[in-house]
Design an enzyme around this catalytic site. Sequence first.
Site, mmCIF file in Angstrom:
data_model
loop_
_atom_site.group_PDB
_atom_site.id
_atom_site.type_symbol
_atom_site.label_atom_id
_atom_site.label_comp_id
_atom_site.label_asym_id
_atom_site.label_seq_id
_atom_site.Cartn_x
_atom_site.Cartn_y
_atom_site.Cartn_z
ATOM 1 N N CYS A 1 -15.063 -7.496 -18.211
ATOM 2 C CA CYS A 1 -15.161 -6.213 -19.154
ATOM 3 C C CYS A 1 -14.371 -5.298 -17.896
ATOM 4 O O CYS A 1 -13.903 -3.903 -19.115
ATOM 5 C CB CYS A 1 -16.728 -6.139 -19.835
ATOM 6 N N HIS B 1 -22.092 -4.307 -18.826
ATOM 7 C CA HIS B 1 -21.347 -4.251 -20.018
ATOM 8 C C HIS B 1 -20.483 -2.624 -19.567
ATOM 9 O O HIS B 1 -20.973 -1.904 -20.011
ATOM 10 C CB HIS B 1 -21.113 -4.702 -21.230
ATOM 11 N N ASP C 1 -13.869 -0.699 -27.018
ATOM 12 C CA ASP C 1 -14.010 -2.200 -26.232
ATOM 13 C C ASP C 1 -13.393 -2.656 -26.025
ATOM 14 O O ASP C 1 -12.639 -3.809 -27.083
ATOM 15 C CB ASP C 1 -15.887 -2.745 -26.328
#
Length: 707
Positions: free
Chosen positions: A288, A346, A369
């Site tokens: 991530c 995250h 994202d």
Amino acid sequence: MDCTQRTKHIWGTAYSQCQLKFVNFESHENRNAHETEGLSNQHLVVRRGKPFKVTLLFRTQTWHPHRESLVLEVWLGNRSEMIPVQFSEERYDPHSWSAKIYPGDVHSQSASVHICSPVQSSVALYHLVLHIETRQSRRSYRVGAFVLLCNPWLKDDPVYIPLDAQIQEYIKSDYGVVYMGTPHRNTSRPWSFGQYEPGVLEACLKLLEVSPQHLRDQNRDYNCRADPVYLSRVICAMVNCKDDLGILKGKWQGSYKDGVNPSEWSGSADILHRWVSSNCSPVRYGQCWVFASVLCTVMRVLGIPSRVVTVFNAAHDGDGNVKIEEYYSSTGEKLNLSKDSIWNFHVWVECWMRRGDLGAEFDGWQVVDPTPQEKSAGVYWCGPSPVVAIRQRCLGAPYDTSFVYASVDADVVKLILQGGKEVGRELDTESVGQLIYTKSIGSDTPEDLTGTYKGKKGKTRSSTFMLPYSAGFSSVYHSGSLSPGGMSPGLKVSLSIDGVPSVGESISMCVTVTNQSSSPRLLTEHLNAQIKEFNSNPEQSFWKTQKEVRIKPGEVLTLHHSIPPSEYESVLAGDDIVNVAVVISDVRTEERFLATQEFNIGSPRIAIEIEGGDSIQMNKEHTAQVSFINTFTKALDVAALTVEGSGLLQGKHEARLVLLQPGNKIEKTVTIVATSAGTKLLMATFSHSNSTRVVSRSFHKVSVTAA
């Protein structure tokens, strides 16, 4: 540009008296005026809605403005627009292309033309053609190309951001910090965005050119690229390779031998260079923070203010019910039974833009994202989702707001199972999105964004609390509720970790049990520790203990436990995350109470020092000293200290020792040479054969100035 050698005659063979000899794109002046210095050595890079200057040098014949008109033609793909060059001092029309010559800009054999694009022009590489026209003829020249970017300095641009400090941090800075770990002990990891590295801007343009949207309909794609909402969505999908020729392939477990372990990346430029040089084959591997940091680089290059954001305890809500279920055994072991999960951290990106599609109330920071988790409209992309919509729980706001909301504000139901049946549960309304960080403006310290995401849920918010289990009763209660039948649970259980555990030290824990009832109790304590990846459920236990204890009415019982290094050193390395859970069961009533903690274990320090300080000059040699002292109580076999740094070192440099005794040092001296200005990173790692993993990793920021 010498137009004698590089001009193609596009129209016929008719001649005007005047001929173009040379075009000066005034690169230095334009780059300074447009804040694009260092972005490209190949192209002139300018920003939309702001004039840039081009000087035309003619051959021996003097240009006569009254007899010979100049017309510029701007090409984007297979479409073009004609722009008559005018003598004017009027203001530029923000909605159309214009080209002006001011008084004093015409000389005997040259003229300076000021070209301005519409404020909402498409981000792309444009080609420029000059036509010199008379009533009888036209002579045409291909004079070069320029790159047009968004303009966050310009009020009419949808990416305008008002404060200069924000511009410096979210557009111009090539250095960032990614926060990792857990809410209780987070660590910072520097990242080099690298937008001034050679070839990075060209890689970002390439990314747009190979997107499915462009390959499917070039003209539509070019038209839509004026909108930062569209740009961010396309780029989000292209950073991962799930649906397209994207940059990075994700991997979260197993071997990384056929690529690069995600933890080894320290900057975006190396990743982008590898992607381009491999003819758009995905770079292996990303997680991530790598996906997000590369996305942030591309967005800053294109002129969209962006920052990397870390959500601690981020929920992955696969079924869309805004609830996460976690399962534990009756002895405290966390079980892999749920498709949902809680990531210890995250990382995504916030991009600043106006939302013309939604209205002014949703302008500002938007979550984008690029980590491929769930499909949205059949594609692995997520956002842009307005942060204000997340806070106000406007879950229908495009794009993907419901999924992002769950990431920061879902409830967690923790269930205790025995023999496949539920024997206890806990409702946790607080831990998800417990902390949300980004790098502060002008500082490496974190800025807390939690309040910008999290408002009231429409219910009483509470800390984690316990409910006893009663057969056939499965409702979820809020804080202060009574158990079925109106009885108080009677016990309160908490679990805490003493201090900040580091590799080589004992892990000390404390379980506190409070008997709130008027009866004594016989209790069984089960305590369990598991290693886990930051984005998934734990692996099997590496340590457990149990014992019976008695507690008097009103008594507060404190139970201390310690895990010595010998119990974990074969499975744990620096920055690894540990899940610890305790289940307290009442032997008589069979009530069960659960308390959990997750923490990351600290790593020993690697020292990095640069001779003369951390500010160095480009293209000059400097010496860096890297060292590691064995703070463990035992000797380490085949110790290796590795140093690397994109833009500072070619390849990896390593020192090795067959045996590193306790208290002894391993060191490596390297010569660094910076190839471009900006912020660079040196990265050092330490490993040894007693462990299969990197024991410690350190980063060192280097500021490079032009010689």
